[in-house]
Write a protein that holds these residues in place. Structure first.
Motif, PDB file in Angstrom:
ATOM      1  N   ILE A   1      -7.826  -1.092   5.757  1.00  5.26           N
ATOM      2  CA  ILE A   1      -6.546  -0.393   5.820  1.00  5.26           C
ATOM      3  C   ILE A   1      -6.832   1.098   5.717  1.00  5.26           C
ATOM      4  CG2 ILE A   1      -4.336   0.012   4.671  1.00  5.26           C
ATOM      5  CD1 ILE A   1      -6.131  -3.297   4.299  1.00  5.26           C
ATOM      6  N   THR A   2      -6.239   1.879   6.594  1.00  2.36           N
ATOM      7  CA  THR A   2      -6.534   3.307   6.608  1.00  2.36           C
ATOM      8  C   THR A   2      -5.314   4.116   7.052  1.00  2.36           C
ATOM      9  OG1 THR A   2      -8.163   4.950   7.349  1.00  2.36           O
ATOM     10  CG2 THR A   2      -7.443   3.316   8.979  1.00  2.36           C
TER      11      THR A   2
ATOM     12  N   ASP B   1      -8.877   6.938   1.287  1.00  3.94           N
ATOM     13  CA  ASP B   1      -8.617   7.135   2.713  1.00  3.94           C
ATOM     14  C   ASP B   1      -8.725   5.816   3.466  1.00  3.94           C
ATOM     15  OD1 ASP B   1      -8.493  10.137   2.742  1.00  3.94           O
ATOM     16  OD2 ASP B   1     -10.514   9.848   1.921  1.00  3.94           O
ATOM     17  N   MET B   2      -9.511   4.919   2.907  1.00  6.25           N
ATOM     18  CA  MET B   2      -9.658   3.581   3.473  1.00  6.25           C
ATOM     19  C   MET B   2      -9.790   2.573   2.335  1.00  6.25           C
ATOM     20  SD  MET B   2     -12.149   3.860   6.813  1.00  6.25           S
ATOM     21  CE  MET B   2     -13.192   5.263   6.444  1.00  6.25           C
ATOM     22  N   VAL B   3      -9.265   1.378   2.566  1.00  2.99           N
ATOM     23  CA  VAL B   3      -9.394   0.291   1.593  1.00  2.99           C
ATOM     24  C   VAL B   3      -9.950  -0.931   2.313  1.00  2.99           C
ATOM     25  CG1 VAL B   3      -8.208  -1.198  -0.062  1.00  2.99           C
ATOM     26  CG2 VAL B   3      -7.434   1.160   0.263  1.00  2.99           C
ATOM     27  N   VAL B   4     -10.975  -1.506   1.723  1.00  2.60           N
ATOM     28  CA  VAL B   4     -11.602  -2.708   2.263  1.00  2.60           C
ATOM     29  C   VAL B   4     -11.131  -3.904   1.438  1.00  2.60           C
ATOM     30  CG1 VAL B   4     -13.791  -3.905   2.582  1.00  2.60           C
ATOM     31  CG2 VAL B   4     -13.628  -1.464   3.089  1.00  2.60           C
TER      32      VAL B   4
ATOM     33  N   PHE C   1       0.826  -1.203   0.000  1.00  3.05           N
ATOM     34  CA  PHE C   1       0.000   0.000   0.000  1.00  3.05           C
ATOM     35  C   PHE C   1       0.865   1.259   0.000  1.00  3.05           C
ATOM     36  CE2 PHE C   1      -3.015  -3.103   1.608  1.00  3.05           C
ATOM     37  CZ  PHE C   1      -4.205  -2.710   1.013  1.00  3.05           C
ATOM     38  N   PRO C   2       0.306   2.373  -0.476  1.00  2.00           N
ATOM     39  CA  PRO C   2       1.009   3.654  -0.336  1.00  2.00           C
ATOM     40  C   PRO C   2       1.305   3.926   1.138  1.00  2.00           C
ATOM     41  CG  PRO C   2      -0.878   3.877  -1.809  1.00  2.00           C
ATOM     42  CD  PRO C   2      -0.980   2.512  -1.194  1.00  2.00           C
TER      43      PRO C   2
ATOM     44  N   PHE D   1      -1.564  -4.312  -8.119  1.00  2.00           N
ATOM     45  CA  PHE D   1      -1.961  -5.167  -7.007  1.00  2.00           C
ATOM     46  C   PHE D   1      -3.350  -4.791  -6.509  1.00  2.00           C
ATOM     47  CE2 PHE D   1      -1.424  -7.448  -2.952  1.00  2.00           C
ATOM     48  CZ  PHE D   1      -0.764  -8.580  -3.407  1.00  2.00           C
ATOM     49  N   TRP D   2      -3.648  -3.481  -6.537  1.00  2.00           N
ATOM     50  CA  TRP D   2      -4.979  -2.980  -6.160  1.00  2.00           C
ATOM     51  C   TRP D   2      -5.544  -2.200  -7.336  1.00  2.00           C
ATOM     52  CZ3 TRP D   2      -5.584  -5.651  -1.986  1.00  2.00           C
ATOM     53  CH2 TRP D   2      -4.532  -5.817  -1.082  1.00  2.00           C
ATOM     54  N   ALA D   3      -6.830  -2.328  -7.571  1.00  2.00           N
ATOM     55  CA  ALA D   3      -7.449  -1.670  -8.719  1.00  2.00           C
ATOM     56  C   ALA D   3      -7.378  -0.151  -8.613  1.00  2.00           C
ATOM     57  CB  ALA D   3      -8.904  -2.124  -8.863  1.00  2.00           C
ATOM     58  N   PHE D   4      -7.420   0.403  -7.384  1.00  2.00           N
ATOM     59  CA  PHE D   4      -7.381   1.866  -7.253  1.00  2.00           C
ATOM     60  C   PHE D   4      -6.072   2.440  -7.790  1.00  2.00           C
ATOM     61  CE2 PHE D   4      -5.560   0.748  -3.023  1.00  2.00           C
ATOM     62  CZ  PHE D   4      -4.448   1.577  -2.998  1.00  2.00           C
ATOM     63  N   GLU D   5      -4.996   1.632  -7.759  1.00  2.00           N
ATOM     64  CA  GLU D   5      -3.708   2.103  -8.272  1.00  2.00           C
ATOM     65  C   GLU D   5      -3.775   2.375  -9.770  1.00  2.00           C
ATOM     66  OE1 GLU D   5      -0.277  -0.066  -5.724  1.00  2.00           O
ATOM     67  OE2 GLU D   5      -1.681  -1.451  -6.702  1.00  2.00           O
ATOM     68  N   SER D   6      -4.598   1.617 -10.479  1.00  2.00           N
ATOM     69  CA  SER D   6      -4.699   1.793 -11.933  1.00  2.00           C
ATOM     70  C   SER D   6      -5.419   3.086 -12.296  1.00  2.00           C
ATOM     71  CB  SER D   6      -5.427   0.597 -12.557  1.00  2.00           C
ATOM     72  OG  SER D   6      -6.783   0.553 -12.155  1.00  2.00           O
ATOM     73  N   TYR D   7      -6.075   3.714 -11.314  1.00  2.00           N
ATOM     74  CA  TYR D   7      -6.789   4.973 -11.544  1.00  2.00           C
ATOM     75  C   TYR D   7      -6.014   6.172 -11.003  1.00  2.00           C
ATOM     76  CZ  TYR D   7     -11.129   2.852 -13.211  1.00  2.00           C
ATOM     77  OH  TYR D   7     -12.072   2.190 -13.955  1.00  2.00           O
TER      78      TYR D   7
END
Length: 750
Positions: A606-607, A588-591, A426-427, A577-583
């Motif tokens: 994760i927050t 602020d939180m990842v479920v 994660f970042p 690894f996470w779809a949000f990275e591709s955007y």
């Protein structure tokens, strides 16, 4: 060398050598010797520790010569001093030397295989074993080495030398399965001295009949059934219909020397273990003898047969072998009875997949096996992320379960180690983890934490989004609350339309509507929650520009942004690894959940540090099972498998191939409106001739593929999207099978 050996043979045996040729060997040196009177085999050994075994082998061959006058076996040739094995110095090195008679004929490997040959081999080995059961030798009985099937720990150790982790773990799987299923049966399996290596280069054929057996270097005191199992293993090499050919051999053997039922039921795993032994020993020997190509000659055949063994599955193979040996197959309860019993104890609100539900019995990697012996290719279940019944997961769970399982009110290293490993993906801003047991629980916790952080109550959700089955989960899931049987949209929920295209005017209009709603009502959102690619919507990716503007607007209004990665996380989309990275957005939180434990119930939120600190001001948070040592061990094993087997890269490569093949179908058939997704998270939207959603054809294809033993699902607002999200061990060959069956179903529909 040739002259030295000729002189050596003359000196030790008194033979005049006319010709001398070296041929391939695994560990010792072998020579074909032609004298002025005979043809012989010379064997030289550098390992002096096997002297007693060589003597035992000679004694065994002499026993066979005495009991069987047909000269089916090599005859030990004595040296001048009358001994059959001698230690001497050759070219400055101590060696052991022995000589055997040469048997004329062709090897099975050189013949065109026929039913007669295979049947003859079965009866030959059975008659051979009738002899071997009457011979005993303490050195052979005490022998523990790499070619004895019962030496599991040694095989395990050598499996570690298989360099490719993806392949190595398939071998480890079968070693585990042998330990689980066969070792407990040892007391029920008859023991005997066996040849232990009736492979296609050790069996001699003459006129469609077995006429000899050579190379007794692997004789072993072992389970009797191993003899026929090993022969079946090598007969199956290069065969398409492996059950047919191995069945002929087994049936013939059983007619002469009847097997017990438990022995027959052991064959699937014994054959698998023999393949694993061969591959493991080859890897180990190749490391020590890099120039010896002989040790890896059969590897391609072994890997191919191992793949077929996964495809066939233990239940189908065992049932077939029971039939070939005259045993009755245990009758299984019909699906209807399972359904009746289930509904007696469970609510009908729990749905079943497919028009004809499946009674599952076992699974392995991308395959599932029903109790009737059918193998299903799993192109649907994304929870067994690294593959069903993965051996590394099993080992991690068993190892930790035998030591400690407790809760987070105690200190233990597993939770710290796993948290550190997981956070490395994660970042840096996302640096606090809350472990729970399901994605639903994680989503529920995310909303609770958002409200604790900013004191707001309003939640913004995405059309067709799904975030769990708890009360809060249903309230924030349009997929659930907007269902015809749903609770409806609650007053504290704001729903945004699902936009796929980066159309600025439409995006800006929706963002303005949302801002106006909150500003005009003097409200602030607590959080926005959404998947990046919406699974229940039918694998629909949100417009990139849209998501970025939603995130920035929500934050400007005082809210938090929650990314639901329960389905898309852990490398499934292939590119990240996470779809949000591709955007290129930072939530602020990842479920996360589902694949996190590969089937073991695990999830997490994760927050950031600041959001975690806000939550710390309230009542204590505690999850009885979240973050327990067993779960953490499993979770860490999942990450390590993804890394070692390079499964994210595999998702990218196989996923792109999958998308390309599906696009090929789209170009041929008008009923496919869209193919979408990323990596191994793919949706195929189907329509009718008027381009309207066609749930009928989607359901038909899903159920027809189920009848062809392939598992896919359907979803979407109109249930007209085929969804496929297989375990990441899925192969391009698996893709080809799915594509073939989808096209077959479409053509039948048309």
């Amino acid at each position: 060398m040739s002259l030295d050996l000729k002189n050596l043979i003359k000196k030790e045996y008194g033979f005049n050598v006319i010709d001398l040729d070296k041929f391939k060997g695994y560990e010792n040196d072998n020579y074909f010797v032609k004298t002025d009177k005979d043809k012989l085999i010379l064997k030289l050994y550098s390992d002096l520790s096997i002297n007693s075994i060589l003597k035992a082998e000679n004694d065994f061959l002499l026993f066979l010569q005495k009991k069987d006058k047909k000269e089916y076996y090599p005859k030990p040739i004595p040296l001048k001093n009358g001994e059959y094995v001698k230690q001497l110095i050759h070219q400055g090195k101590k060696i052991l030397i022995r000589m055997l008679s040469y048997l004329e004929g062709d090897f099975i490997a050189e013949c065109k295989i026929s039913n007669n040959i295979i049947s003859s081999l079965g009866s030959f080995l059975a008659n051979f074993n009738l002899l071997t059961r009457n011979w005993n030798n303490s050195d052979v009985k005490a022998r523990e080495w790499e070619w004895k099937i019962e030496c599991i720990e040694l095989i395990k150790n050598r499996a570690n030398y298989i360099s490719d982790p993806f392949l190595r773990n398939r071998v480890i799987y079968f070693i585990q399965q042998y330990e689980e299923n066969i070792v407990p049966l040892y007391d029920h399996l008859r023991k005997s001295i066996i040849h232990n290596d009736a492979n296609h280069w050790n069996v001699i054929v003459e006129k469609d009949k077995i006429n000899g057996l050579i190379d007794f270097g692997d004789i072993s005191y072992s389970n009797l059934v191993n003899e026929v199992a090993i022969a079946m293993t090598y007969i199956a090499y290069n065969k398409e219909d492996v059950l047919y050919w191995t069945g002929i051999l087994l049936e013939s053997y059983n007619k002469v020397l009847p097997l017990k039922m438990k022995e027959v039921e052991s064959l699937y795993y014994i054959i698998a273990l023999r393949l694993c032994m061969s591959l493991s020993n080859s890897a180990f020997t190749k490391l020590n003898q890099p120039n010896n190509d002989y040790v890896s000659e059969g590897n391609e055949n072994a890997w191919n047969l191992l793949d077929k063994w996964f495809l066939l599955g233990p239940i189908k193979v065992t049932n077939y072998y029971l039939k070939m040996t005259g045993f009755s197959i245990k009758k299984q309860m019909k699906e209807k009875k399972y359904i009746e019993k289930r509904q007696k104890y469970l609510s009908k609100i729990l749905s079943l997949s497919y028009k004809s539900p499946i009674v599952m019995g076992q699974s392995a990697f991308q395959y599932m096996y029903d109790i009737y012996g059918n193998t299903f290719l799993d192109a649907y279940n994304n929870i067994p992320h690294v593959g069903h019944s993965h051996p590394i997961i099993l080992e991690a769970a068993k190892k930790q379960m035998s030591k400690l399982n407790t809760n987070t009110r105690y200190l233990y290293s597993k939770i710290n180690d796993y948290a550190e490993h997981l956070l490395s993906y994660f970042p840096s801003q996302l640096n606090k983890i809350f472990f729970v047991n399901s994605g639903s629980e994680a989503s529920d916790l995310a909303i609770r934490m958002a409200k604790a952080h900013n004191g707001n109550n309003q939640i913004v959700v995405m059309e067709q989004g799904y975030h769990g089955h708890t009360q809060t989960g249903i309230e924030i899931s349009d997929y659930k609350f907007n269902h015809s049987k749903g609770i409806g949209q609650s007053s504290h929920i704001t729903k945004l339309p699902l936009l796929k295209k980066n159309t600025s005017s439409i995006i800006d209009s929706e963002i303005k509507k949302m801002s106006k709603f909150f500003n005009s009502n003097n409200l602030s959102p607590s959080a926005f929650i959404s998947e990046i690619i919406l699974g229940c919507a039918g694998q629909v990716p949100i417009s990139n520009d849209y998501l970025k503007k939603i995130y920035s607007t929500i934050r400007s209004l005082g809210g938090l942004c929650i990314a639901d990665e329960v389905q898309t996380g852990f490398g499934r989309i292939g590119t990240h690894f996470w779809a949000f990275e591709s955007y290129d957005v930072l939530p602020d939180m990842v479920v996360i959940g589902k694949p996190m434990g590969n089937g073991h119930p695990m999830a997490a939120l994760i927050t950031t540090e600041s959001i975690a600190q806000s939550f710390e001001q309230g009542v204590e948070f505690f999850s009885s099972f979240g973050g327990n040592p067993v779960s953490c061990s499993i979770g860490k094993a999942v990450l390590e498998i993804i890394e070692q087997e390079e499964l994210m890269k595999r998702a990218f490569d196989v996923g792109n191939y999958y998308l390309k093949q599906l696009m090929g179908l789209k170009n041929q058939y008008n009923l496919i409106k869209e193919v979408r997704g990323s990596g191994l998270f793919i949706g195929v939207e189907l329509v009718d001739v008027n381009q309207k959603p066609n749930s009928g054809i989607a359901t038909l294809i899903k159920n027809q593929l189920r009848e062809r033993n392939i598992l896919i699902g359907t979803d979407g607002k109109y249930d007209n999207v085929l969804k496929t999200k297989p375990p990441l061990c899925f192969s391009k060959e698996n893709v080809d099978e799915v594509i073939f069956r989808i096209e077959e179903a479409i053509n039948e529909y048309n």
